[in-house]
Scaffold this active site. Sequence first.
Site, PDB file in Angstrom:
ATOM      1  N   LYS A  72       2.242  -3.568   6.636  1.00  0.00           N
ATOM      2  CA  LYS A  72       2.641  -3.468   5.353  1.00  0.00           C
ATOM      3  C   LYS A  72       4.211  -3.705   4.971  1.00  0.00           C
ATOM      4  O   LYS A  72       4.784  -4.216   4.133  1.00  0.00           O
ATOM      5  CB  LYS A  72       1.870  -2.676   4.505  1.00  0.00           C
ATOM      6  CG  LYS A  72       0.342  -2.984   4.202  1.00  0.00           C
ATOM      7  CD  LYS A  72       0.266  -4.040   3.484  1.00  0.00           C
ATOM      8  CE  LYS A  72      -1.438  -4.223   3.322  1.00  0.00           C
ATOM      9  NZ  LYS A  72      -1.699  -5.710   2.883  1.00  0.00           N
ATOM     10  N   TYR A  96      -1.674  -0.631  10.815  1.00  0.00           N
ATOM     11  CA  TYR A  96      -1.786  -1.414   9.352  1.00  0.00           C
ATOM     12  C   TYR A  96      -0.778  -1.075   8.584  1.00  0.00           C
ATOM     13  O   TYR A  96      -0.121  -2.090   7.869  1.00  0.00           O
ATOM     14  CB  TYR A  96      -3.147  -0.686   8.997  1.00  0.00           C
ATOM     15  CG  TYR A  96      -3.300  -1.210   7.341  1.00  0.00           C
ATOM     16  CD1 TYR A  96      -3.519  -2.153   7.018  1.00  0.00           C
ATOM     17  CD2 TYR A  96      -3.165   0.020   6.504  1.00  0.00           C
ATOM     18  CE1 TYR A  96      -3.674  -2.599   5.474  1.00  0.00           C
ATOM     19  CE2 TYR A  96      -3.197  -0.121   4.986  1.00  0.00           C
ATOM     20  CZ  TYR A  96      -3.462  -1.651   4.581  1.00  0.00           C
ATOM     21  OH  TYR A  96      -3.600  -1.787   3.138  1.00  0.00           O
ATOM     22  N   SER A 121       1.010  -1.094  -0.073  1.00  0.00           N
ATOM     23  CA  SER A 121      -0.039  -0.117   0.039  1.00  0.00           C
ATOM     24  C   SER A 121       0.972   1.226   0.037  1.00  0.00           C
ATOM     25  O   SER A 121       1.808   1.278   0.605  1.00  0.00           O
ATOM     26  CB  SER A 121      -0.942  -0.034   1.324  1.00  0.00           C
ATOM     27  OG  SER A 121      -1.445   1.178   1.600  1.00  0.00           O
TER      28      SER A 121
HETATM   29  P1  NAD Z   1     -10.793  -7.123   1.310  1.00  0.00           P
HETATM   30  O1  NAD Z   1     -10.969  -6.865   2.676  1.00  0.00           O
HETATM   31  O2  NAD Z   1     -11.735  -6.670   0.440  1.00  0.00           O
HETATM   32  O3  NAD Z   1     -10.115  -8.310   1.041  1.00  0.00           O
HETATM   33  C1  NAD Z   1      -9.131  -8.871   1.817  1.00  0.00           C
HETATM   34  C2  NAD Z   1      -9.648 -10.346   1.952  1.00  0.00           C
HETATM   35  O4  NAD Z   1      -8.690 -11.361   2.932  1.00  0.00           O
HETATM   36  C3  NAD Z   1     -10.956 -10.603   2.534  1.00  0.00           C
HETATM   37  O5  NAD Z   1     -11.774 -11.286   1.533  1.00  0.00           O
HETATM   38  C4  NAD Z   1     -10.700 -11.347   3.878  1.00  0.00           C
HETATM   39  O6  NAD Z   1     -11.734 -12.164   4.142  1.00  0.00           O
HETATM   40  C5  NAD Z   1      -9.534 -11.798   3.684  1.00  0.00           C
HETATM   41  N1  NAD Z   1      -8.789 -12.385   4.691  1.00  0.00           N
HETATM   42  C6  NAD Z   1      -8.180 -11.525   5.599  1.00  0.00           C
HETATM   43  N2  NAD Z   1      -7.572 -12.161   6.466  1.00  0.00           N
HETATM   44  C7  NAD Z   1      -7.287 -13.643   6.285  1.00  0.00           C
HETATM   45  C8  NAD Z   1      -6.811 -14.754   6.657  1.00  0.00           C
HETATM   46  N3  NAD Z   1      -5.840 -14.738   7.571  1.00  0.00           N
HETATM   47  N4  NAD Z   1      -7.037 -15.878   6.089  1.00  0.00           N
HETATM   48  C9  NAD Z   1      -7.851 -15.829   4.969  1.00  0.00           C
HETATM   49  N5  NAD Z   1      -8.457 -14.622   4.407  1.00  0.00           N
HETATM   50  C10 NAD Z   1      -8.356 -13.487   5.003  1.00  0.00           C
HETATM   51  O7  NAD Z   1      -9.636  -5.880   0.943  1.00  0.00           O
HETATM   52  P2  NAD Z   1      -9.153  -5.278  -0.245  1.00  0.00           P
HETATM   53  O8  NAD Z   1      -9.555  -3.785  -0.519  1.00  0.00           O
HETATM   54  O9  NAD Z   1      -9.421  -6.306  -1.581  1.00  0.00           O
HETATM   55  O10 NAD Z   1      -7.429  -5.298  -0.122  1.00  0.00           O
HETATM   56  C11 NAD Z   1      -6.704  -6.477  -0.434  1.00  0.00           C
HETATM   57  C12 NAD Z   1      -5.247  -6.325  -0.151  1.00  0.00           C
HETATM   58  O11 NAD Z   1      -4.995  -4.693  -0.847  1.00  0.00           O
HETATM   59  C13 NAD Z   1      -5.065  -6.067   1.532  1.00  0.00           C
HETATM   60  O12 NAD Z   1      -4.006  -6.982   1.892  1.00  0.00           O
HETATM   61  C14 NAD Z   1      -5.260  -4.681   1.749  1.00  0.00           C
HETATM   62  O13 NAD Z   1      -4.309  -4.250   2.950  1.00  0.00           O
HETATM   63  C15 NAD Z   1      -4.304  -3.999   0.375  1.00  0.00           C
HETATM   64  N6  NAD Z   1      -4.750  -2.623  -0.240  1.00  0.00           N
HETATM   65  C16 NAD Z   1      -6.053  -2.467  -0.067  1.00  0.00           C
HETATM   66  C17 NAD Z   1      -6.233  -0.997  -0.519  1.00  0.00           C
HETATM   67  C18 NAD Z   1      -7.669  -0.480  -0.520  1.00  0.00           C
HETATM   68  O14 NAD Z   1      -7.892   0.824  -0.290  1.00  0.00           O
HETATM   69  N7  NAD Z   1      -8.445  -1.309  -1.002  1.00  0.00           N
HETATM   70  C19 NAD Z   1      -5.240  -0.124  -0.623  1.00  0.00           C
HETATM   71  C20 NAD Z   1      -3.824  -0.774  -0.436  1.00  0.00           C
HETATM   72  C21 NAD Z   1      -3.632  -1.927  -0.191  1.00  0.00           C
END
Ligand code: NAD
Length: 336
Positions: free
Chosen positions: A152, A148, A124
């Site tokens: 990362k 958070y 991120s």
């Molecule tokens: P999201 O919460 O929609 O998806 C993450 C998924 O991981 C969820 O479906 C959750 O159920 C699953 N999960 C979490 N911990 C788990 C575990 N221990 N075992 C199995 N499943 C698990 O989030 P997103 O927006 O799709 O983000 C995906 C990734 O991208 C994340 O790592 C997030 O930190 C990163 N990210 C997201 C953003 C954003 O703004 N959406 C920005 C930068 C980085």
Amino acid sequence: MAILLTGGAGYVGSHTALALLRAGHDVVVVDNLENSSAESMHRVEELAGRSLTFGQFDVRDTDRLGKLFADGSIDAVVHFAGLKAVGESVAEPLRYYANNIGATTSLLAAMDAAEVRQLVFSSSATVYGDGGEPEYVESMPRNPVNPYGQTKAMIERILEDVAASGRGFRFSILRYFNPVGADESGRIGEDPRGVPNNLVPFVAQVAVGRRPELLVFGDDYETADGTGVRDYIHVADLADGHLAALASMPAADRAVAYNLGVGRGWSVLDVVTAFEKACGRPIPRRVIGRRAGDLAACWANPAKARAELGWTARRSLDDACADAWRWQSANPSGYS
Ligand code: NAD
Ligand code: UDP
């Protein structure tokens, strides 16, 4: 290729699963559904016209992961699984460290045992923190300002250490800016649990009548209109970035970070105006004080991803708002 997506039922993961299936890859998803719904997977299959393999379990369960890798069919992994709410991470830091770090070390152990050594990681822009310059370049130091972001930054460091251990791992670290929008079908999209933390899903819920007004967190920043400026990237462009990363993995024993952003910023009011255009109705809003920990402005310098991955964002903020609105208006309560 056959690609394992951890956290593939979530927002970015489901769009990436669709892009991979459409490109002819096989997809295996592991997700504990803590922040998502199995319905997203059914809709991805429906849109792609092909099935994927889904396992509902926690990535920290190294034994179950090991069984998944055992038949030798998986070629590479994209690691989305993680908790991502900044405010929640401040209130519950241990849960964030245990989940995000624990899932990563469990995954790496299972991959190493199975000799699968290519991983794309969802990092991120939050790893940069408050560095001073609003345009982030990969060479800037990591300086996260909340738990958070710390998870990362720590995971990036773990990947660098594992790469340096000489076991042949190749890591592509993708630093996402602000993912927004939805697949243009409107069948899959962002479905946050509870009150949305992020701007676009909040605006979308105001537009559809689920919430009365948008609260604008500050209009006294040193930006053109005083509201915060961010780099909003369409989630379908982000999904394509994962395909580009998988096609151009770093050499063995290397971990390389890439910014995935558009390369320019929009203010909160720019986003509201674009969304009003998309939905054809006014978005009531009220300015309140700044949100703790927010920066005035940041956006990506995406030159490295363009040069080394051949990837660039193609869709506009208007496209993202139109697609987010198609998703929200057709699914006012998300997947439920
Ligand atoms: P999201 O919460 O929609 O998806 C993450 C998924 O991981 C969820 O479906 C959750 O159920 C699953 N999960 C979490 N911990 C788990 C575990 N221990 N075992 C199995 N499943 C698990 O989030 P997103 O927006 O799709 O983000 C995906 C990734 O991208 C994340 O790592 C997030 O930190 C990163 N990210 C997201 C953003 C954003 O703004 N959406 C920005 C930068 C980085
Ligand atoms: N924001 C806002 N109201 C909200 C949510 C967000 O004014 O309900 C602002 C926030 O202050 C920031 C921008 O919108 O300037 C993007 O915030 P978001 O939480 O979506 O992303 P991040 O802070 O992670 O960049």
